[in-house]
Every structure is written in C-alpha cells, then in structure tokens.
Motif scaffolding. Structure first.
Motif, short mmCIF file in Angstrom:
data_model
loop_
_atom_site.label_atom_id
_atom_site.label_comp_id
_atom_site.label_asym_id
_atom_site.label_seq_id
_atom_site.Cartn_x
_atom_site.Cartn_y
_atom_site.Cartn_z
N VAL A 76 0.85 -1.20 0.00
CA VAL A 76 0.00 0.00 0.00
C VAL A 76 0.88 1.25 0.00
N ASN A 77 0.65 2.11 -0.95
CA ASN A 77 1.47 3.32 -1.11
C ASN A 77 2.94 2.96 -1.25
N PRO A 78 3.29 2.48 -2.42
CA PRO A 78 4.65 1.97 -2.61
C PRO A 78 5.73 3.02 -2.35
N LEU A 79 6.78 2.53 -1.71
CA LEU A 79 8.01 3.32 -1.58
C LEU A 79 8.93 2.95 -2.73
N LYS A 80 8.84 1.71 -3.10
CA LYS A 80 9.73 1.12 -4.09
C LYS A 80 9.39 1.56 -5.51
N MET A 113 23.96 -2.81 4.47
CA MET A 113 23.93 -1.65 5.34
C MET A 113 22.77 -1.70 6.34
N LEU A 114 21.72 -2.40 5.98
CA LEU A 114 20.48 -2.28 6.76
C LEU A 114 20.68 -2.67 8.22
N GLN A 115 21.39 -3.77 8.46
CA GLN A 115 21.48 -4.21 9.86
C GLN A 115 22.40 -3.31 10.68
N ARG A 116 23.16 -2.45 10.00
CA ARG A 116 24.04 -1.53 10.74
C ARG A 116 23.30 -0.27 11.20
N ILE A 117 22.09 -0.11 10.74
CA ILE A 117 21.34 1.11 11.09
C ILE A 117 20.97 1.12 12.57
N ALA A 118 21.15 2.28 13.19
CA ALA A 118 20.92 2.40 14.64
C ALA A 118 19.44 2.53 14.95
N THR A 119 18.74 1.43 14.80
CA THR A 119 17.32 1.39 15.13
C THR A 119 16.95 -0.06 15.38
N ASP A 120 15.78 -0.31 15.89
CA ASP A 120 15.43 -1.69 16.21
C ASP A 120 15.16 -2.53 14.97
N GLU A 121 14.33 -1.97 14.13
CA GLU A 121 13.84 -2.73 12.98
C GLU A 121 13.97 -1.93 11.70
N VAL A 122 14.40 -2.58 10.66
CA VAL A 122 14.28 -1.97 9.33
C VAL A 122 13.33 -2.82 8.52
N LEU A 123 12.33 -2.18 7.98
CA LEU A 123 11.33 -2.90 7.19
C LEU A 123 11.61 -2.79 5.71
N ILE A 124 11.58 -3.90 5.01
CA ILE A 124 11.52 -3.81 3.56
C ILE A 124 10.03 -3.73 3.25
N GLY A 125 9.55 -2.53 3.09
CA GLY A 125 8.10 -2.37 3.05
C GLY A 125 7.67 -1.19 2.22
N ASP A 126 6.56 -0.59 2.64
CA ASP A 126 5.96 0.48 1.84
C ASP A 126 5.62 1.67 2.74
N LEU A 127 5.02 2.67 2.14
CA LEU A 127 4.74 3.88 2.89
C LEU A 127 3.58 3.71 3.87
N GLU A 128 2.76 2.70 3.68
CA GLU A 128 1.73 2.40 4.69
C GLU A 128 2.43 1.95 5.98
N ASP A 129 3.44 1.11 5.82
CA ASP A 129 4.22 0.67 6.98
C ASP A 129 4.89 1.87 7.65
N LEU A 130 5.47 2.73 6.81
CA LEU A 130 6.18 3.88 7.36
C LEU A 130 5.21 4.79 8.10
N GLU A 131 4.07 5.03 7.50
CA GLU A 131 3.07 5.91 8.11
C GLU A 131 2.64 5.38 9.47
N ALA A 132 2.43 4.06 9.53
CA ALA A 132 2.00 3.46 10.80
C ALA A 132 3.05 3.67 11.88
N ARG A 133 4.32 3.59 11.48
CA ARG A 133 5.40 3.73 12.46
C ARG A 133 5.79 5.18 12.71
N ALA A 134 5.37 6.08 11.84
CA ALA A 134 5.82 7.48 11.96
C ALA A 134 4.94 8.31 12.87
#
Lengths: 562, 457, 562, 457
Positions: free
Chosen positions: D13-17, D349-370
């Motif tokens: 939903v709402n592609p980032l890719k 690079m993804l696992q080196r990011i200073a955060t708990d989770e990195v999602l390979i996902g979409d902007l719906e996922d981002l919106e929910a987390r933002a």
C-alpha cells in the motif's frame, strides 16, 4: 484473456465512434488500435488508460495486480480532485515477486483484496490486470468474483493489461468494466427530473467545480460524473439519469452509447471549454432534460444564466484585450477540446497561428483544426529542432500545448502554457476561460523571457542563432540542389505506423494512377495503422494534381504502365 | 519608477531599521585581530552584542567605553582613553575600531581629538591602529554605518600608490555591502578562483563570522582581512563593489591608489552576473570556465521552471536599500510583483525599484501593505506580521535570530540566484491552494461580476 | 533627572536588600551600582533592565523614547510567554532623529502616545526614557502626565535611562515606576482569601504555567504576577493580595517590601526551582495565606499535593539515574536560582564539580555555592582559554550556564545546557525539574560529542592539545621560576571594578598588618565597587596567615612601619 | 544493530519502491549520446519517462520495444531489432542501453542472443554500443537496477589494462550510487578539484540531468560520460564508489584494470568526509586546501548549533538502503533517533542502522510507524502520510515531483552535510510548539504520574 480479446473487438466495433462510422467493414476489423513502432513509440499503455478513466472514483480502492513498475512508478500522479474521500490516491498493488511469477499470483491477489477490505473498508475494490499476471494466466475475473462473494462487496475486474494497446483503448476497456460490473447495480436515494450524467470528465484541477455552481443554480443535479469526483454509489446508480453529456474527449463513448441503449438515457457530445461551447452545453443539457419531462421553463432560466455568465466572462476578459490584441498564439494539442477555447482567445484579441498559417483569417479556425488535428500526434515525434523551426515559422508569441512539448518551448524561451492533463490551472466553464486569458497574459508578459533570451556575454552565438543558421543553410542547400530537395522530400516519413515514406507514396500514385487517399492506402499500407495520416495522403494527392489524369488518361496510363 | 515616501506618523512601530553604530561594528568585525568599541553607554554595546550573537550564533567581540551619566556630561575623553588602554593590554588587538553612538554624539565628543591626545600620552599604543567613525544612532541606518566605516578604513589604512605603479595582475578587491553574508563572499571567491583570481575582501566576514571552529580562542575577531592586506589594497588590478552603498568606498580607494572599480548594484539575478562574469573574463584574460557556464545554464533553466510559480505573485519586502533592490529586481524578473516595499534609509536605488511606492518606514507599514501578498521577505522580526497575515515568510537580512545558518544564506552568483529561486518557488508551491467545490462559487448577483470572476482563485 | 537621581538613591537604600543590611552607612551611600570599566564591561544597561522587568505585562504598549538603537536593535527578543494579548511584543519607539535631538523630542513623544492609543487602544502606555532624550532634557514625566490626562488612560513614565547604571538597577527603577503609577490604582473584580502576588517572575518559556496548575488545584489564585503573563489590570489591582512570594531573583525586592509597607501584604522569598524549593514555596504560600485568614485545612491539602508531586517527580527522575550516576556537572551562573536545582541533580546521581573542587562531598554544595556565587560575574571576563582550563580542571561531563559562556563550552566540545534567561526549555516546579534532568540526559548522551571531538585527520594536533600544551608549558614555567609565579600571582586582578591587583592587596596586608577584608577594602579600594570580591579578599587573608601577627606583634609591626 | 524484516502482508500500500528497470535507465542517462531502451510494453517506458520528467523537469530520452500481446508470446527478437534499427537511424546515438522488464523476463527473452543476431544482420550498427541489462520488475528495486547497469557498463565497455600499466596520476573515477543527485556529483567534483584532481563519473548525471540549457537540441542524452572516457577508466589512479550498492562495480573495475578502489558507504556526515578528504590527500599528495578546512570547521560548528534541536527528536525515514543509511546515521550523530525505517530492497547496510527494525516495506508501513515522530523523510509520495500525521516532511530521493530543484539537492561533503543539517534543524525550530497555560496541566490522578511528567512537552 479471451474475454479481453472479445472486449477489445467490441470496442473496435463501437458504432458511436465517428471514426468507425467512416470505415469500411474491413477497416473496422483492424480496429482503431494504433500499431506501435518499436523504438519510435510514445504514450501510455492500455492499463494506464484504464486507470486514468476509473481512478477519479474517489472512495474506491484501486488495486493494481502486477509487478511494482505498474503502480510503484506511477501512483498518485494525477490531478483529479475529490470533494470527499481520498482513498483513490492510495496506491494498492500486489507487487508480485518472482515466486508469484512462477507459481501464479491469484492467491496474493485474493489476499490483497481481503487485506484492503479489512483495513480500508471501501464501498468497492477495482482490480486492474497488468501484463505479467496476464501472461502467467492469472484469472482476475474469477478471483474478483470469488472475493466479491466471500466479502460481500463489489470487486470489479478491470481487464486491460498494458500490452493490448494504447491508452485510448484502455479508457474504453475501463468503460466496459463499469458497464459490466457497476452501472445499474445500485439505486439512487431519490431521483429528480433534473438528473444528468457527465461522462468522460475527470475533474482535473477541480474543473468540474467551475461548472457545477451553474448547474446547481439551475437545479440540475449531476447524478454521476464518470468519473471525476465520483463516489462508487454515484456510478452504480447512474442508470437513473434522465440525460447525459459526453464531454468532448472520446475516451468513453462506449459508456454513453451503451447507457443510451440499455437505460434509454439520451446523450449529446459537448464541451465546457470555451464560452460559446459552455453555453451550448448548458442549452443542450436543458433541452434533453425537457425532452425527458423536465418543465419547459428550465430553458428560460438556462438562457438567463447563460446571458448573465457570458456577459460576466466577456467583461472580465475585456481588460486584457488591450494587452493581448495582436498576440499570436500557437495551439498544439492532440485532443480536440483545446480548439473550443479559440473563440475566447480571439475575443481577447489574439491571433491564432498554426504550423503553416501565417496570418489568421476567418477560416483559420477551421483550417488549423483540420491541419493540427491530423498532425497533432506527430508533434511528439518531431525532432526538437524541427519543432523549434515550427515555432519560429509560426512567429508565435506563446504556445499552448501539453507537457510533452513544454521543454522544447521553454528551451526555445517561448512563453508556454500547459493545457493538457498535467496542468495546474482549471480552464472550464466561463470562469475557466477567463482564467485561461489571465494565465496567457501572465505568461506573455512575464519579464523572464526578456531575461532568458539574453545571450551569455561570452557566447558568440546563441543556440538559436546556431539553429537558425543550420536551418537556413539546409534550406539554401535544398534550394540550390533540386535533386537533394527531392530526395529530402521523398525520404520524409508519412505513415509512421507502417513506416511508409513519401517517395513510396508518390511512386505508387504515379505508377498506379491513384486518385483517392483510400486507394493510396490500399496500395502502400500508409494509413492502415492509426489512420491519422489519411489527411496527409490527400494533401500529397493535391500537390500531385498533374499526375491525376482524366479518367480516360487514367486508363491509358494504366495501359502504358502495364 | 518608484516614489520614495516617508510616513507622516510620529511613532515607529515594529522597527525594521537597526542603528548605524552596529553596522559600523559589524564592518570592523571583518578585520583580523580587531576589537570593535562603542563610544557610548554600556547598553548600546550590549544590545548590539546580543543581536549579533543571536544572528551569527558566535561569540562576538564588542567593547564599550561604558559612559556613565556623569561621564556623558563631562565628555568621554577619559573613558575612551581607559577603554583603549584596557583593550590594548588585555586583548592585544592590531586595531581598535571606534564607533560613536547617540549619547556621545549628542554631547558632541570630538573623538578624533581624543585619539590625538591619547596617542601623545600612550606611546605604547603606537603599534595599534585606532580608527574612528562617527555614527550617531539618531541618523541613518545600519548599512550607512557599515559603508561609512569601510570608507574610513580605506581612507585611513590603505597605502597610497601612484596611478602608474605596477599591480598584482591576478588580485582584485571586493568591497561587499552590509547585506552580503559570509556565504555570499565565499561564493564570489569561488567564482573568482575559477578564473584564477585571488581576492582581498574589505571587510571579510567570511573569514570571521562564518561559524567555523577556530584553532584557538581569541578574544578579538578571528580571521578577516589583516591590516597589511588592507594597506596593500592599492596593488590590486581592480575593485569590485557590491551594493550601491559601497560606491563611496570604491571611489575613495580609486582616488587614493588609482585602482579602477566596478560597482554592481546587485549580484542576484541573471544579468548582473553576466556582467560580473564578463568583468572576470576581462580582468583575468581567461575564458569562462565550464563550471560557470553550467551554472549559468542551470540558472536559466531554474528561471524557466520557476516562472510558472512566480508569475503574478505579490511580494512584500522589508529590507535595507541594497538588499531591497536586489530582491525586488530579481523577483520582478521572474514575473512577481513587489507589492510592498519598505526600507530603512535613503539610497539612489530606491526610485529604480519596479513598484509604485517605497517607504522609508517600519514593519507596521509593511504589514499594512502586505495583506493579500503571497510572500513576505524581511528579517526575523517579520515573523509576527507573517503569522498575523498568514502568509509565507522568507527570512532574509539581519537579524535572523530564530533560524540557524544565517551566515551561509547565499543569494549571489548564478548558483546563489538559482538556489534562492528554487527556494522561493517551492514556498509558492507549498502554499498553493487546492481547489474545493466552493472555489468557484457564483458571486452574489449584485457584485461586480467581472472582477469576481477574474479573482476567482 | 532629579527625580531619577532620588529614585536611584532610594533604591540604594533599600532595606529589604540583604546586601544592604550588611553595609555600613557610608557604603550604603555609595550604592550597589557596579562601576563600569571602559573597555572591560559587559551586560545590559538600566533601560534594558527596566524593560526586562515590565515588558512581560502583555496588554500594555511599551514605548521606548529614544533613537533607533534602544528599541530597533533589541525588540521582541525576550522569551516571556503570554496567555492573552501579544501587544507586549510590538515594538514602539519614537525613533528620534537629528531634529528632535536639536529641538527636543517631547512633541514627538506626545504624538507617539496619541497614535498608539488611537491605533491599538491598550489599557495603558508605558514610556521608557533613554539616554539621549534624558541628555537633551525631555521631561517624560510631564509628557506622560499630560497625555494621560488628555487621553484618559494611564501613561506611565519609566525613568531609567541606560547610563544611570546596570541592568539590575533598571529592574528596581521599573519597580518604582509601577509602585508610583500603577499598583493600587484599580480594584479587582472580587477577592478571595487565597489571592497572592508573585513578584520577580517573568514567565520565561512559560515556566509559570508549570506551577500554576498546582496553585489552581489548591484554589490559590495568582492575583498578579509581576510581571510574567500579567495584564495591566492585574498589576493595578495587585494591592489586594493576601500574601506575596518574591522569587529568588533579587530584582524586585523593592516592590515586595513597599507593598508590605503600604498594603500590609506579607511576603517571603522563595523559589520554584528544584523539588524541595518548590515544596517549600508552596508551604510558605499556604502558611502566609492561613496567617492572613485562609482556612487551616489549606495546609493539609498543600502537603498532600506536595507529597504526590514529589513522588511523581522522583519517579520520573528514577529512570535517568542509571544513565546519570557519576556524571559531573559544572554549574556556572551569576544568579542564585540555579543552585536550587542541585538537590535534583544529586538525586539523579550526578556529582557537582566547581572550578577548584575535584571530588564532590556532602559539603560541596555549600562550598560551590560560596565559591561560585562570588566568582560568578568573573566568568564573563575570563579569557576563553582560561575558561577552557577551568572546564578541563573540573573534569566536568556537562556544563550548565548562561548563554554567554555557551560558545566556549561548545568550542570546547563540552555538552552544555542553557539555564539562563535565553533558554528555550522551562525548568520550574516539579515537572520543570524532571524536564531539566531529561535535557541533561539528552545533552550528555548526544552522539554529536563523539563526532565533533574527533581530530581532523590531517591535523597533527587539535586545538585542545595546543591549548593543553600551552597551559602545561605555562605551569611548568611558573613551577621552574618562583619569581615568575609570584609576578603572575601578583598581577592577577582581584577587584575588577576598581582595577586592584592582587599584589597591591598583598602589599597592603603586609604593610598595614591588615586582618579583615573590610580593612583591606578600606585601604585598597578593592571591594568598594560591586563588592563581589570581598570573599576573595578573605581568601587572600587566609593564604597570608603567617602575616597575621598577634595583636602585640601587630602593634610592634605598626611601630616598625611608622 | 537493526533487525531486517519483511511485513507479512500480501498487498503493498502506497509503494516506496520503484522498479529496477527505471533505475537501470537512469544509469544509462548518465552516458553521453545514449538512448535508453526498455524491452517491454509501451507503458513500462511511459511510466518511467513521466516519472523522470516530473522529477528532473527535463525532456527525458527513453524508448521502448513496444511489445504487444502477440509479440510477447512470440518473443521479442523482431521488436528489439526494429527498435535498435529505428533508434540508430533516427537518433544516431553512440550507445543504446537496453533494460528488460517484467513482461519480457516472464517470457524469458534471451536479449544477449538477440543482440548477437542483430549484430550479424546489421553491420551498420557496428559503431553503436549495445549494452543489455537484465532487470525484471518483479525482483529487486531501483538502486539494484542502477548498480547492475553500472557493473555491466564496466564489464562491457572499460578497456582492460594490466595491473602495472602507467596511470594518470591526477585522475580518479567516481562511481556514484543512484541516490546521488547531479548536485552531489558537482560537490564531489568541487572537492576533488580543490586537490587538483580530475574525475570521471560513471554514470554522470551531473552533466546530463542537472537542468542546464543545452547548446542545441539533441534527441539522446546530453552531457554525461562519453564511451571513450568509460573505456579509459582503467587509466585512473583510484576509484571512489559512493554507496554500498556500488561495491560490485568498483570490484569489477579493479579486477579488469587493477585500479584500486575505496567504497564510502555514505558521504553525509563528518567522519566519512574526514576519510574522504584523507583519501584525497593521499591520492593527490597535496595538503588540505583552506577552503576545505574551513568547510570542515563550518560543519562542526553547524553540528554543535544544530544538536540542540536534533537531540531526542524522532525521525521516520523511507528510502532505498544507501540513502536510508546515510540519513539515519547522519541524524543519529546529531542526537536524533531513527524511530521508523522502511526501505525497498536488501543491503548489508540495513542491519548496521541504529534502530530496532528496518522494514523492507511500503509507505503504509512507514506511516504506521511514523505517528508521533518529529519529521518524515522520504520521496514526494510521503506527502499524503505527512499531511495525515501532521508532521513536518522533508522530501528526499526519487521521485520529487512536487518541488523544484530535485537535481540540485546536495547532501554530500562537509558543505552538503552542513546545509542539510541547518535545513532540518530549521524545520524542527519552525515546528516547535509554543507553551500554553495548558501545556503542563496536571495528569489525571490515576495516571502513571512519572510517565506523564516526563513527556510533558
């Protein structure tokens, strides 16, 4: 896919289409699909067309079944406006992956529909088929049917994968989808004698709202606009309208005609672009409604509104007249609708110039229409330098066109106004026309032109001078060398679809003593693609009058040739 | 084209103007190892200091003669003397830049005479330059204080040189107006360097107030132009002055050293930069570098892309004359209209501005005229007006205390103009109004139909 | 100006001032005005102080009579917050020009008042005198009186031109202005037994609102806050309060004392900074109110609120303990109030370190208070390198100070938190203290420090290393050369106001066998300015114990010297 | 540090890719006189074209083999042939860059074999390079398509050279990731030039899509790196790759020519630029120029000024892996927290990011987390989410269709980092909440008192 094929054939046979009516049985069979030339094509695909046609339905979830390219590269890029839900702007796609390609994507599609209904609860889900799932045999009709049954909600298959043809075809296939699955499936809360449908209007930049207040004042209700700012329920219950207006875009002719056939809703083709056209459209709407039983006094009120609004519009345009009188406007567009603004531009004192028309006369409008209408799609294919030459030859002060030619105009530092779908301004109805005049004025008088046209002081020549010199040199070379000129002329492509050069056509005319465009077409294949070059064939025939022998000569020539 | 007017009112409301002593002090801050000194009461310095600290987000060197009520009456000789001696012993500057204030000008302190007396009494001060500029608060404005100071620096510190003397062929002087930021100066340096030209900048804030971390702590100014460099300005081949305010300084430099000058009334916009680049070509004898050519092309492209958004927009600008001229003319060339123009002091540029009226006034005047505009451009004090008017607000000029990076805001050169153009176009885009079903509601029957329709959205 | 002089003298005699009470008659006459040193002074003027004190009155027009510098360079730069009118943020100034300087500015002032009343209709206009009109003899008292009469509206002269003294003096002169012209001129709509005034609180960053909800809960009404978020009417009718709290800032002691004198409003000095201090202040308010007739049960409710809020605050601080335990905090401030945060910081596990105290003990708090309180104003005068040395010697992890020392801390790449008036965060009451702990945590753990402390790879040494080396070299030189060390010590300025070096003091002690700071002061003039170096004199006396002869020796020494 | 997860949902939903063929096409656009060609149906090209036109505001060269339904079934040899021949005769490019799409990959067209056949049949195509990259839409994402294309260009077009061959001592190669803008490339060029180093950039969008006005109309790409230059990459002394995605290309170049390489996983931030400058010193043998030293100082100062505003802020980022890494790490170093991270494809690079989770996902996922974040950073499609969440929105990445100047957004180097830092700090400042009398209202008696107090504002 067989259902897609039959739909396509159905669309090709569309009797409502003016072009089709002029075609022979044989031609009709070929359909109106423009054959695309690899390496020389431009424009969207059938999927694009279907989505453009239906996406303005605001409260529906539009789900694209395909790899990421189809939705990911293109979503939320249309200028339609909604007065309610913005769900239409949400991008839904199955984003199929390699596994889906191998094992089929139907399951993912089904689950996607389920997720959408659970999360967004739209009144309906529209599912768009694309090339890859079509190739691997995903049966979206079946999936939609099953999902619809399971979830108790309309799930509408829109079967228009990109590779079946161009955007135009997709528009019509989208029409078929709603004819088959949506229109007539619900009932309006109530009906009035003043209910109309508007077909083929997408409410780009909110243009519909430039006209709606007039209809509101007259008590005329837009039962459904197909599809600008429409709700699913509007479309589903649109079969109860008393009359319909099909806006001049031909994209949805099949909807208008089939609704007339199935639900006896008379329609007319009209336009809200231009002052006169808007007035005509209002009159026509009222006329049809009165015919269908509305009180006759509607026409009086309509005329009163028209008189008032026309006066308002002309009064608003008046102050610009002084600034715009004598300015030359070059109109380049593939669509028909822009032509309806001509009257307003002329009223504001502007002249309209075309590729080959240097001074505008009373007949200009017709002539340009004829000329440009046929060459229109060529503009995209012209080399930028050719296009620059055209702009220059036309001695235009401003160009109105679609976004495609924008960059040539801007690089040529020519004032330019977007009048295609990507435009940000709304030009419909009376206020829209005033807006257009105002925007032209703004563009023409922007001091930026004076600025950007200045040569960089360290440059000996501007590129315009370089281009002009090249053009002049070329012209001189051709003038000096008739053989070269002939070769140049003969090597010009006439029919792009079938790659037929002018030389081939000239030879055929001479060899077979042809005198009609149809005959030329028959012999050379030119014009058997999209058909848009038929006008050119006639022009070529005209210039070769001396090769038109009298019927008797014709015969003797034929004998000689034999 | 514009009529320059001064409002009749007695009370200035929401001042746009700042005082000329702080303009003078800022100019002194562009000199290496300098201590600017206000001859006035402590508050004059304190206000100026706080203003610059908040603008530049840097420690600011600025001292005061700390005139008390009594000292004010008796005259400030003793205070000036004590201040200069104290600064000389504590901070060991190469130069002390003294600017007068309203208090000492009202009394009529003859600081030039004081300096003479102090010099006689304190031979230990001989190695230190003392430059005095008369800058009463109750006259003129910030950019005047700056300009007068630069002129005085030229008159007092530049070594005279004969007209025919040999010069450094690759060196030019830059006299930047008070409206140029350290970022602007860096951009001009970048352009000149592309032509193989070096430049001396008087005053050079790009080396002192550009927010870099110093190598060590210094109590005086950091970076800036050195006294030796100032002395040698006469050996450059050309002087480039930016802003009409700098003409006097350029003339003074020419008359003292024979260095020819060119005044650019602005370097924001296509045409003035074309002229600037042409000058660089003439001075350096080099062709235009690819980088600069590309930057020009990018600007032209940016102007074309942006003109759609500038066309017909109304802009309200509050700025000192040279900045006002630059912003107004640049936006005019993109199709916008300067619908309100308010400035702080007089200037020959004002009447050339493409608008009906230029007011020497305040932000109350600007606010009154900015209603219905699409953009407000002024310093940070415009924030209240922008909020009340609910129009987009672009901060430019001094002070900019409620944002970071004031020193790096760059609007000169092709690149600076390009960035400003994009930035403002994007503000217009961001603030565009989405149409609604009510956007084109019919006007009331009795309204003037024509007008209503034209201004429909 | 005579009225200004008498007011100043009045302020100097303020018996409510703790400092004054310790002074002899003679000292009192000198007043507490710090004598400013040309070329070595810093800080605002009396006008600045007056404006700071009154400008937070939100609905009043604050008109500055003077040249542009006084208002133009400084307006709208204070962080007070208003819950109502924003008129206080509007900058009004007569912006007098050369003509006014020559012919007098009274007429412009009068017309300015008129314009303001016509355009903004505020409940009152406050007119601030500045140096230039004071010099040319503009009589603002007379103009205000005339205007007030003419326009039927309070026009209050605030006679505090910059050159009469420093900011502090201006604070008090502002107090006199409202005592003379505002307080007691109106009546409140109603009164309650729970009405208090808060004096000397400016609602910076809205801090008052961190405490007000507690008072609201207790039913205690702030009749007037002088002057944070106050309306003119609040101040004018503030004489009906039952009690007053003077926040620890000494700036408005004269208001509190004179209101007690004139209106019998008892006051106490308290602070809302720190958990314990906040609780104490609440108790004290309730106590005074009960004394003045409020029901005794108020104290029970107050204790309940205190218990609950303290528990809340400690609970909120608890999670930070682990992260903050052992972290060293350097507190540098000229004001007293920051010291009241010490308990909270210690509770969160932090240690407090000062200039010369390396390990903190139970007595640290007192010792630092003593030390820093006296040296505080010196911090501004320290050279940045000296300051850096101090930061380094203290081995602090974070510095809390005012904006002035910010740049040294940041250049030294030391976490820093603004606790002075320019700060953006609110630290008052219980929630404020939690906020402070949170901000310290944020500053301490910001990864930026690790980043910015890295040496540029091409640099052989960081400037810190350069500075360290210079400091070490200096120390070594002094250690190797006692004479140099002595010279260095003797050339340190002790009294900045009167420019008295340590050597002069040492000599005086020896020569005249002095044993009290007062005697040293008498002899050397040290400490006769602002008096802040008196503590240093005592320290010097301590280190010179061996020069303290017994009374008999004293006598013989005196004879020897004679 | 981060766990990389893929959401379990079926519907994006709402592609980032965006698809990898258009990443591939964009890479081809950085080559001089090139015509990128999609082997697929017309729509594939049309969508990509419109996307780039809207992003760069430029005419975009991109052609299609225009596969019809029938051609798809029969195989695309004829279409590829016809397309190549047509383009060769009409646009006369030096190179045609062919990227496959979902349609032709589903059928399994062997384009390499087609090219062999076409070459045999059409000797007139000999002067034209034909480079084919397999980029099915249903795999990977935009930056993958870009990276594969660059690797292919290296493999196919770079002249092999022996490890010991003499090299041009002052020339380096730059392999920029897909997330670098033309402005970024210009900035890197500026830095290298300050060390006297020239650079070749593969692909070079800074010469082709930076929005300059061309000297004449060309139907193919403008500017960009020429085939001759690509062939000569082996003669440079060093290769600088920016973005982990470019490692393969750098390795390919080294193995073919022996040119050593350095991969910078980002050039946004202080430390990576310190390393970059150190490399420049080593390569050039020159000391660090004053200009660069000052830029470093300015960045450090900017970081200090800005950290007050970044500290404790929560940022939600949606971007392709290398851009996500750069933004996340840069903002982390200023004290902000990457509270939500969504990306398009896998990367070391993804696992080196200073955060708990990195999602390979979409902007719906981002919106929910933002929700509750202080800033959203993603491409223009994030606008709907930002509006709904009412949080500030910084546009970065492709596409940026609703603002001007996308090509000039510059975040590399000390200067680019400084500007980004100021820009974001100013967004935080602009969106700061003014306290009101209700800000610190007492919590309900039964609430957890501690938590309420901590999150008071």
């Amino acid at each position: 896919m067989s259902s897609v094929s039959s739909k396509i054939q159905d669309v090709f046979n569309e009797p409502g289409c003016g072009k089709n009516q002029g075609k022979s049985e044989k031609e009709r069979k070929k359909g109106c699909t423009k054959q695309l030339q690899p390496g020389g094509a431009a424009g969207g695909c059938a999927f694009d067309g279907a989505k453009i046609a239906l996406q303005p339905i605001t409260d529906v979830a539009h789900l694209v079944h395909g790899p990421i390219a189809c939705e990911g590269n293109s979503w939320d890029n249309r200028g339609s406006k909604s007065s309610g839900s913005n769900l239409w702007r949400t991008g839904f796609t199955t984003d199929i992956n390699e596994t889906d390609v191998v094992f089929g994507g139907e399951k993912r599609l089904y689950k996607s529909i389920k997720e959408i209904i659970e999360k967004y609860d739209p009144p309906a889900v529209f599912v768009y088929q694309t090339c890859v799932p079509a190739m691997i045999g995903d049966d979206i009709d079946a999936v939609c049917k099953a999902a619809s049954k399971k979830f108790g909600k309309p799930v509408v298959p829109v079967n228009s994968p990109g590779f079946v043809g161009p955007k135009n075809l997709g528009n019509k296939l989208a029409g078929e989808a709603i004819l088959d699955h949506v229109i007539g499936t619900e009932e309006p809360e109530y009906t009035t004698p003043y209910d109309i449908n508007i077909i083929g209007e997408y409410n780009l930049s909110g243009e519909l709202w430039q006209v709606k207040p007039l209809l509101d004042e007259l008590g005329i209700r837009i039962l459904a606009c197909i599809s600008g700012d429409a709700k699913y329920h509007d479309i589903a219950s649109s079969h109860r309208a008393r009359a319909a207006m099909m806006v001049c875009s031909k994209s949805m002719i099949n909807i208008a005609r089939k609704m007339e056939e199935r639900f006896e809703i008379p329609f007319f083709e009209g336009s809200f672009y231009g002052i006169g056209d808007t007035s005509d459209a209002l009159r026509e709407i009222s006329r049809l409604l009165i015919e269908r039983g509305a009180p006759a006094e509607l026409m009086e009120r309509t005329e009163a509104v028209i008189a008032r609004e026309e006066a308002r519009a002309w009064a608003a345009i008046e102050p610009y007249k002084k600034r715009l009188t004598g300015k030359k406007v070059l109109l380049i567009t593939g669509g028909v609708k822009s032509w309806s603004v001509v009257a307003a531009l002329q009223e504001a004192g502007m002249e309209l110039v075309g590729t080959s028309v240097k001074k505008s006369t009373k007949e200009d409008k017709e002539r340009i229409k004829e000329l440009m209408g046929q060459d229109a799609h060529m503009i995209d294919d012209m080399s930028p330098r050719e296009m620059y030459k055209m702009l220059k030859d036309a001695k235009a002060d401003i160009m109105l066109s679609g976004g495609r030619s924008q960059f040539v105009a801007l690089k040529a530092k020519m004032p330019w106004l977007d009048i295609n779908q990507e435009r940000h301004h709304a030009y419909m109805g009376y206020v829209g026309m005033v807006e257009l005049v105002k925007e032209i004025d703004k563009a023409l008088y922007n001091p930026v032109w004076e600025q950007v046209r200045k040569r960089a002081p360290w440059e000996e020549k501007t590129w315009e001078e370089v281009a002009d010199a090249a053009i002049a040199e070329e012209a001189a070379a051709l003038a000096a060398n008739p053989e070269l000129a002939r070769e140049k002329r003969r090597s010009t492509p006439v029919c792009k679809c079938k790659s037929v050069l002018r030389g081939t056509i000239e030879d055929a005319i001479v060899e077979h003593a042809l005198s009609t465009a149809e005959a030329v077409s028959e012999k050379t294949q030119a014009g058997t693609g999209c058909g848009s070059c038929m006008g050119k064939l006639e022009k070529i025939l005209e210039t070769m009058d001396h090769w038109h022998p009298s019927p008797s000569e014709n015969k003797s020539q034929a004998q000689q040739a034999a | 084209m514009a009529t320059v007017i001064t409002p009749k009112k007695s009370c200035s409301v929401n001042p746009l103007k700042m005082s000329q002593p702080i303009g003078s002090a800022l100019a002194f801050m562009g000199i290496k190892n300098c201590m600017p000194l206000f001859h006035g009461s402590q508050g004059c310095t304190s206000f100026g200091l706080v203003l610059f600290v908040r603008h530049f987000k840097e420690a600011i060197p600025l001292q005061t003669t700390a005139m008390s009520e009594v000292a004010t009456v008796l005259g400030g000789l003793e205070n000036v003397e004590q201040a200069v001696v104290t600064i000389a012993s504590r901070q060991k500057p190469s130069i002390i830049g003294i600017s007068s204030t309203g208090v000492t000008e009202t009394k009529g302190d003859d600081v030039d005479a004081y300096i003479k007396l102090i010099r006689e009494k304190h031979p230990e001060l001989d190695p230190i330059s003392l430059v005095y500029v008369s800058t009463p608060d109750f006259k003129d404005a910030f950019q005047d204080g700056w300009a007068k100071t630069v002129t005085k620096l030229v008159e007092q510190l530049v070594e005279p040189i004969s007209a025919g003397a040999p010069r450094l062929p690759n060196r030019v002087n830059l006299l930047p107006g008070a409206h140029l930021t350290p970022g602007d100066i860096d951009e001009i340096r970048d352009i000149l360097e592309a032509f193989g030209l070096e430049m001396l900048v008087l005053p050079d804030l790009s080396g002192s107030l550009d927010g870099h971390i110093p190598d060590d702590f210094t109590p005086t100014t950091l970076g800036g132009i050195s006294l030796e460099e100032i002395a040698s300005l006469g050996r450059s081949v050309h002087t480039i002055a930016v802003g009409e305010q700098m003409r006097d300084a350029a003339v003074a430099l020419e008359s003292k050293t024979g260095v020819p000058y060119t005044v650019f009334d602005r370097l924001t916009g296509l045409e003035p930069n074309d002229q600037f680049i042409s000058l660089c070509v003439r001075i350096s004898g080099r062709p235009v570098p690819t980088k600069i050519r590309r930057q020009r092309g990018q600007l032209v492209d940016a102007m074309l892309d942006a003109h759609f958004h500038f066309g017909g927009k109304k802009i309200a600008i509050g700025a000192e004359p040279d900045l006002l001229w630059a912003l107004s003319q640049w936006s005019h060339e993109l199709g916008a209209e300067t619908a309100a123009a308010v400035t702080t002091t007089s200037s020959p540029m004002l009447q050339r501005i493409a608008t009906d009226e230029v007011l020497i006034g305040d932000l109350e005047d600007l606010e009154a005229r900015a209603a219905g505009c699409d953009l407000l451009m002024t310093h940070s004090h415009g924030r209240q007006a922008a909020e009340r008017l609910k129009i987009p607000f672009y901060r430019i000029g001094i002070p900019m205390f409620d944002r970071l990076g004031a020193a790096h805001q760059t609007i000169v050169g092709y690149r600076g103009t390009r960035n400003l153009t994009f930035e403002i176009a994007n503000m217009f885009i961001a603030n565009g109004h989405e149409p609604t079903p009510e956007t084109w509601s019919l006007p009331k029957e009795n309204e003037n139909a024509g007008t209503a329709a034209v201004t429909a959205h």
